[in-house]
Design an enzyme around this catalytic site. Structure first.
Site, mmCIF file in Angstrom:
data_model
loop_
_atom_site.group_PDB
_atom_site.id
_atom_site.type_symbol
_atom_site.label_atom_id
_atom_site.label_comp_id
_atom_site.label_asym_id
_atom_site.label_seq_id
_atom_site.Cartn_x
_atom_site.Cartn_y
_atom_site.Cartn_z
ATOM 1 N N ARG A 23 31.013 -4.489 11.733
ATOM 2 C CA ARG A 23 31.757 -3.661 10.759
ATOM 3 C C ARG A 23 30.860 -3.188 9.616
ATOM 4 N NH1 ARG A 23 33.223 -3.868 14.456
ATOM 5 N NH2 ARG A 23 34.889 -5.052 15.425
ATOM 6 N N SER A 27 42.942 -4.042 9.010
ATOM 7 C CA SER A 27 42.458 -5.288 8.393
ATOM 8 C C SER A 27 41.931 -4.984 6.998
ATOM 9 C CB SER A 27 41.318 -5.888 9.213
ATOM 10 O OG SER A 27 41.733 -6.071 10.526
ATOM 11 N N GLU A 68 36.996 -5.315 3.817
ATOM 12 C CA GLU A 68 36.427 -4.403 4.822
ATOM 13 C C GLU A 68 36.578 -2.952 4.367
ATOM 14 O OE1 GLU A 68 37.747 -4.807 9.092
ATOM 15 O OE2 GLU A 68 38.274 -2.707 8.856
HETATM 16 C C1 LIG Z 1 46.692 0.657 11.646
HETATM 17 C C2 LIG Z 1 45.172 0.572 11.520
HETATM 18 C C3 LIG Z 1 44.447 -0.112 12.486
HETATM 19 C C4 LIG Z 1 43.035 -0.190 12.406
HETATM 20 N N1 LIG Z 1 42.365 -0.868 13.364
HETATM 21 C C5 LIG Z 1 41.010 -0.931 13.318
HETATM 22 C C6 LIG Z 1 40.281 -1.641 14.325
HETATM 23 O O1 LIG Z 1 40.854 -2.179 15.268
HETATM 24 N N2 LIG Z 1 38.939 -1.676 14.217
HETATM 25 C C7 LIG Z 1 38.259 -1.055 13.210
HETATM 26 O O2 LIG Z 1 37.023 -1.122 13.176
HETATM 27 N N3 LIG Z 1 38.929 -0.369 12.244
HETATM 28 C C8 LIG Z 1 40.269 -0.295 12.273
HETATM 29 N N4 LIG Z 1 40.956 0.378 11.291
HETATM 30 C C9 LIG Z 1 40.231 0.998 10.188
HETATM 31 C C10 LIG Z 1 39.997 2.512 10.364
HETATM 32 O O3 LIG Z 1 40.857 3.048 11.325
HETATM 33 C C11 LIG Z 1 38.567 2.821 10.764
HETATM 34 O O4 LIG Z 1 37.677 2.321 9.811
HETATM 35 C C12 LIG Z 1 38.334 4.332 10.917
HETATM 36 O O5 LIG Z 1 37.052 4.565 11.448
HETATM 37 C C13 LIG Z 1 38.448 5.102 9.609
HETATM 38 O O6 LIG Z 1 38.428 6.480 9.909
HETATM 39 P P1 LIG Z 1 38.899 7.538 8.834
HETATM 40 O O7 LIG Z 1 38.592 8.894 9.377
HETATM 41 O O8 LIG Z 1 40.313 7.303 8.462
HETATM 42 O O9 LIG Z 1 37.921 7.200 7.640
HETATM 43 P P2 LIG Z 1 38.272 7.167 6.078
HETATM 44 O O10 LIG Z 1 39.222 6.062 5.814
HETATM 45 O O11 LIG Z 1 38.660 8.530 5.636
HETATM 46 O O12 LIG Z 1 36.851 6.780 5.493
HETATM 47 C C14 LIG Z 1 36.335 5.492 5.693
HETATM 48 C C15 LIG Z 1 34.906 5.444 5.153
HETATM 49 O O13 LIG Z 1 34.062 6.291 5.943
HETATM 50 C C16 LIG Z 1 33.472 7.313 5.133
HETATM 51 N N5 LIG Z 1 33.472 8.520 5.977
HETATM 52 C C17 LIG Z 1 34.529 9.085 6.618
HETATM 53 N N6 LIG Z 1 34.118 10.148 7.318
HETATM 54 C C18 LIG Z 1 32.786 10.266 7.113
HETATM 55 C C19 LIG Z 1 31.783 11.184 7.550
HETATM 56 N N7 LIG Z 1 32.067 12.216 8.364
HETATM 57 N N8 LIG Z 1 30.495 11.004 7.104
HETATM 58 C C20 LIG Z 1 30.191 9.983 6.283
HETATM 59 N N9 LIG Z 1 31.090 9.081 5.830
HETATM 60 C C21 LIG Z 1 32.372 9.231 6.246
HETATM 61 C C22 LIG Z 1 34.379 7.432 3.923
HETATM 62 O O14 LIG Z 1 33.666 7.951 2.812
HETATM 63 C C23 LIG Z 1 34.800 5.997 3.720
HETATM 64 O O15 LIG Z 1 33.774 5.282 3.067
HETATM 65 C C24 LIG Z 1 42.364 0.452 11.338
HETATM 66 C C25 LIG Z 1 43.108 1.148 10.366
HETATM 67 C C26 LIG Z 1 44.500 1.205 10.453
HETATM 68 C C27 LIG Z 1 45.273 1.973 9.418
#
Ligand SMILES: Cc1cc2nc3c(=O)[nH]c(=O)nc-3n(C[C@H](O)[C@H](O)[C@H](O)COP(=O)(O)OP(=O)(O)OC[C@H]3O[C@@H](n4cnc5c(N)ncnc54)[C@H](O)[C@@H]3O)c2cc1C
Length: 364
Positions: free
Chosen positions: A165, A242, A337
């Protein structure tokens, strides 16, 4: 590219918390990115890149730095060899769609990641993973804008330093990921099912393999049971999954924890970790328990969710309360996280501080 000033960020996050962005730009067409680079230069600090906001807590005062909402879409096959297919994906592409496409195309490598919300571009940031697979298994390289160098760079998976992570992209705004390439293997069968809950759902022994679509269905069922898929009708839908990383444990601790039936798993980076949710439960938190104004433990899983009345401040306080109580009961220090977006920085109370514990105790 659509540019707005003072737009609220809360609706762009799954927690639905957070103030406005001084400047918000929605990038749909990759060729418009240079326009954003110019605009961002007029705002203080490095810009923030946002995907679907499923892993962030935005400050109540919002962001004075420019915010880029990555909304580009598209995936295409760029090459083949005997066993592998190379796929290039735009950073704003929904990750669930990418995973579903790979399964439909008869590829293995992503099936255990089904149901994880967010954009493809965010997946290397914390080396997204679940049920024995992670992005590091299949990522080939990324194309990114380097805000420090002021130019486009291509970084192979090794340069991304993907760990449990974490990656070179975590806790920094230096790079905006624009597109990514993955290599997936052709196979009708899934990767070995290494998680007991998923194997039980499938009725197979741990280590068995089934058609990829069946494995994905079983993972989705297990995830739904824990409120780990985004469902708009779910009362626990204001979630980031998480809140805490699963902490690493020594071999001796792992044996002791297994004896207590704790979920202890090995990860690709060589670490052995115990589930943070299990620790939260051990620390005495019950499902559904309110923690601070508008925050509570989910009714399905040992994580925090938001309700009406939640703010970034109350959510951060809730994180701290859980962290302190877990430390007191299990002697394990949890690490958040999620990423904290905006002009503030979350500082957990020192382990000696008891304010969090007191607040939690008063709500029992
Ligand atoms: C119901 C639920 C279940 C989940 N299950 C998991 C799981 O099983 N495993 C897991 O690892 N995660 C899980 N997550 C966490 C999340 O889904 C992941 O971390 C996902 O990759 C976040 O994507 P996002 O586009 O929403 O990123 P955001 O939340 O918009 O951003 C997250 C971070 O990434 C950065 N970021 C986003 N896009 C870019 C880009 N293009 N370039 C540079 N930086 C960027 C942002 O600045 C921020 O720091 C879960 C979340 C939820 C709500």
């Amino acid at each position: 590219m659509r540019v707005t000033h003072g737009a609220p960020l809360a609706p762009l996050t799954t927690l639905a918390i957070g103030g406005p962005a001084a400047l918000l730009a929605e990038l749909h067409v990759p060729a418009d990115f240079p326009e954003f680079v110019k605009l961002a230069g007029g705002c203080p600090g490095r810009p923030v890149t946002l995907g679907h906001g499923s892993n962030v807590l935005v400050d109540d005062s919002g962001s004075t730095s420019a915010v880029l909402l990555m909304a580009t879409r598209g995936l295409r096959i760029t090459g083949y060899d005997d066993h592998r297919v190379l796929i290039e994906v735009q950073a704003g592409h929904p990750f669930t769609d990418f995973v579903d496409t790979t399964i439909a195309e008869g590829l293995t490598g992503m099936e255990m990641l089904v149901g994880i919300p967010g954009t493809v571009g965010a997946t290397p940031v914390q080396n997204v993973g679940a049920y024995g697979q992670e992005i590091s298994d299949t990522l080939v390289d990324v194309v990114a804008w380097d805000w420090e160098l002021g130019r486009i760079v291509t970084m192979d998976a090794t340069a991304c330093r993907l760990g449990h992570r974490t990656s070179i992209f975590k806790h920094t705004r230096r790079w905006t990921l624009l597109s990514l390439r993955f290599a997936l293997r052709r196979s009708e069968l899934s990767a070995p099912v290494t998680y007991r809950t998923v194997a039980t759902e499938l009725g197979i022994p741990v280590g068995g393999r089934v058609p990829t679509a069946e494995a994905a269905r079983a993972v989705l069922t297990v995830r739904r049971g824990k409120g780990m898929v985004m469902d708009s009708t779910d009362t626990d839908r204001r979630t980031v999954g998480s809140i805490f990383l699963s902490p690493e444990v020594s071999p001796g601790q792992a044996d002791r924890l297994r004896a207590q039936n704790a979920p202890v798993n090995h990860f690709a980076d060589g670490s052995t970790r115990v589930s943070a949710s299990w620790l939260i439960q051990q620390a005495g938190f019950e499902l559904g328990r309110p923690i601070t104004a508008g925050t509570r433990i989910s009714s399905l899983h040992y994580t925090l969710v938001a309700d009406d009345g939640a703010s970034a401040e109350s959510f951060a306080q809730a994180i701290d309360i859980v962290l302190q109580q877990v430390l007191r009961h299990t002697d394990v220090l949890l690490t958040p996280e999620i990423d904290f977006i905006g002009d503030w920085h979350f500082r957990p109370a020192r382990s000696s501080g008891r304010a969090g514990d007191d607040a939690a105790d008063s709500r029992r």
